[in-house]
Design a protein around this motif. Structure first.
Motif, mmCIF file in Angstrom:
data_model
loop_
_atom_site.group_PDB
_atom_site.id
_atom_site.type_symbol
_atom_site.label_atom_id
_atom_site.label_comp_id
_atom_site.label_asym_id
_atom_site.label_seq_id
_atom_site.Cartn_x
_atom_site.Cartn_y
_atom_site.Cartn_z
ATOM 1 N N ALA A 106 0.849 -1.142 0.079
ATOM 2 C CA ALA A 106 0.129 -0.051 -0.120
ATOM 3 C C ALA A 106 0.983 1.143 -0.172
ATOM 4 C CB ALA A 106 -0.818 -0.005 1.272
ATOM 5 N N LEU A 107 1.877 1.406 0.793
ATOM 6 C CA LEU A 107 2.749 2.709 1.118
ATOM 7 C C LEU A 107 3.581 2.800 -0.304
ATOM 8 C CD1 LEU A 107 4.068 2.106 4.669
ATOM 9 C CD2 LEU A 107 2.291 3.664 3.721
ATOM 10 N N SER A 108 4.125 1.588 -0.929
ATOM 11 C CA SER A 108 4.695 1.720 -2.143
ATOM 12 C C SER A 108 4.011 2.112 -3.418
ATOM 13 C CB SER A 108 5.449 0.064 -2.437
ATOM 14 O OG SER A 108 6.383 -0.146 -1.497
ATOM 15 N N GLY A 252 -3.615 2.928 -3.283
ATOM 16 C CA GLY A 252 -2.748 2.668 -1.936
ATOM 17 C C GLY A 252 -3.589 3.423 -0.808
ATOM 18 N N VAL A 253 -4.557 4.423 -1.095
ATOM 19 C CA VAL A 253 -5.157 4.955 0.219
ATOM 20 C C VAL A 253 -6.289 3.971 0.557
ATOM 21 C CG1 VAL A 253 -6.941 6.727 0.807
ATOM 22 C CG2 VAL A 253 -4.680 7.541 -0.283
ATOM 23 N N ILE A 254 -7.122 3.313 -0.348
ATOM 24 C CA ILE A 254 -8.094 2.227 -0.218
ATOM 25 C C ILE A 254 -7.330 1.227 0.650
ATOM 26 C CG2 ILE A 254 -9.653 0.761 -1.035
ATOM 27 C CD1 ILE A 254 -10.192 2.589 -3.457
ATOM 28 N N LEU A 255 -6.160 0.736 0.409
ATOM 29 C CA LEU A 255 -5.517 -0.347 1.074
ATOM 30 C C LEU A 255 -5.446 -0.075 2.307
ATOM 31 C CD1 LEU A 255 -3.267 -1.723 -1.763
ATOM 32 C CD2 LEU A 255 -5.387 -2.722 -1.052
ATOM 33 N N ILE A 256 -4.622 1.244 2.651
ATOM 34 C CA ILE A 256 -4.345 1.752 3.938
ATOM 35 C C ILE A 256 -5.647 1.602 4.875
ATOM 36 C CG2 ILE A 256 -3.483 3.443 5.432
ATOM 37 C CD1 ILE A 256 -1.475 4.281 3.037
ATOM 38 N N TYR A 263 -9.865 -5.389 7.507
ATOM 39 C CA TYR A 263 -10.467 -6.017 6.446
ATOM 40 C C TYR A 263 -9.191 -6.634 5.812
ATOM 41 C CZ TYR A 263 -14.777 -3.147 7.495
ATOM 42 O OH TYR A 263 -15.713 -2.565 7.993
ATOM 43 N N LEU A 264 -8.396 -6.116 5.911
ATOM 44 C CA LEU A 264 -6.922 -6.867 5.276
ATOM 45 C C LEU A 264 -5.675 -7.109 6.119
ATOM 46 C CD1 LEU A 264 -6.627 -7.779 2.252
ATOM 47 C CD2 LEU A 264 -5.504 -5.673 1.590
#
Length: 265
Positions: A106-108, A252-256, A263-264
């Protein structure tokens, strides 16, 4: 792994392998969402189906790869792939640990997206239009840039394209050389992963179901990658990289958010 899961991951691989949005990152997230990310075969599958994508490059650019007497072309790719081979051999275990981290992905994705938004302004002098004009030195430097992709989520394609543009290659040529460089890089990574699996977990490769899933995944990845490469070259020559930058930032924002909410994992 079910046939449906194999097809889904292979489609993700085929679409994302040559786009600057990180195929490894997308496959890690896809596997995590399907609940199979920690499975040993899934980790092998995500690397091995790159063979299908490799073949798609050779087919599309067969005039570059054949006849085999184009020794300067092959030597150039060999020089460019050396940094990845050396660092991959030295830090393979650490890389495997990072492959299990959705937050790293996510950060990458986020940071890489910001870079892609400004890449056309950062590197404006693009006077190298032909592969024949790429020197061995430039090829080696692009290979060093490619090593950034060992961090999940960075994108091998994005890293080598940025390296190419930093070395004065045009957008189209930087993308094409990234494709060419993918062949020895991904072939080496796949071969190493298969050899390691054969030595440490041979039962995985002796399972007929697993072999069938590998075959299915490679076929799907091959077909989808063919279409993705054609789209990418046409698009990037016209419009540049901003679309891919915004995509990376949004994902990336959604994953964070998903990770922070549990959820992940």
């Amino acid at each position: 792994m079910t046939p449906l899961e194999a097809v889904i991951i292979a489609i993700v691989e085929g679409i994302t392998e040559f786009l600057p949005i990180s195929s490894t990152g997308h496959m890690i997230i896809t596997s995590s969402l399907m609940g199979i990310a920690s499975d040993d075969f899934t980790k092998l599958f995500e690397v091995a189906i790159q063979l299908g994508a490799i073949v798609s490059v050779v087919i599309l650019y067969w005039k570059k790869f054949f006849p085999l007497n184009r020794w300067r072309f092959y030597l150039k790719l060999l020089v460019a792939v050396i940094p990845a081979l050396v660092l991959g051999a030295l830090f393979s275990d650490k890389i495997d640990e990072l492959l299990e981290s959705p937050m790293t992905v996510a950060l990458s994705l986020l940071v890489g997206g910001v870079v892609l938004l400004f890449i056309d302004k950062l590197f404006t002098a693009h006077h190298i239009e032909k592969e024949e004009d790429i020197t061995f030195k430039k090829g080696f430097i692009i290979g060093i840039w490619q090593c950034l992709a060992m961090m999940p989520g960075v994108s091998r394609s994005a890293a080598s394209i940025i390296g190419g543009m930093q070395q004065k290659l045009s957008r189209g040529l930087a993308a094409e050389f990234s494709f060419f460089l993918a062949v020895p890089t991904m072939a080496a990574a796949t071969g190493y992963k298969l050899l390691k699996a054969f030595k440490e977990t041979p039962e995985i490769l002796k399972d007929s179901h697993n072999l069938a899933m590998l075959a299915l995944g490679n076929v799907v990845a091959f077909v989808v990658a063919l279409l993705a490469i054609k789209f990418f070259i046409s698009y990037v020559q016209r419009y540049g990289f901003k679309l891919f930058g915004w995509y990376r930032i949004i994902v990336g924002v959604i994953l964070i958010f998903l990770i922070s909410q549990g959820y992940l994992k």
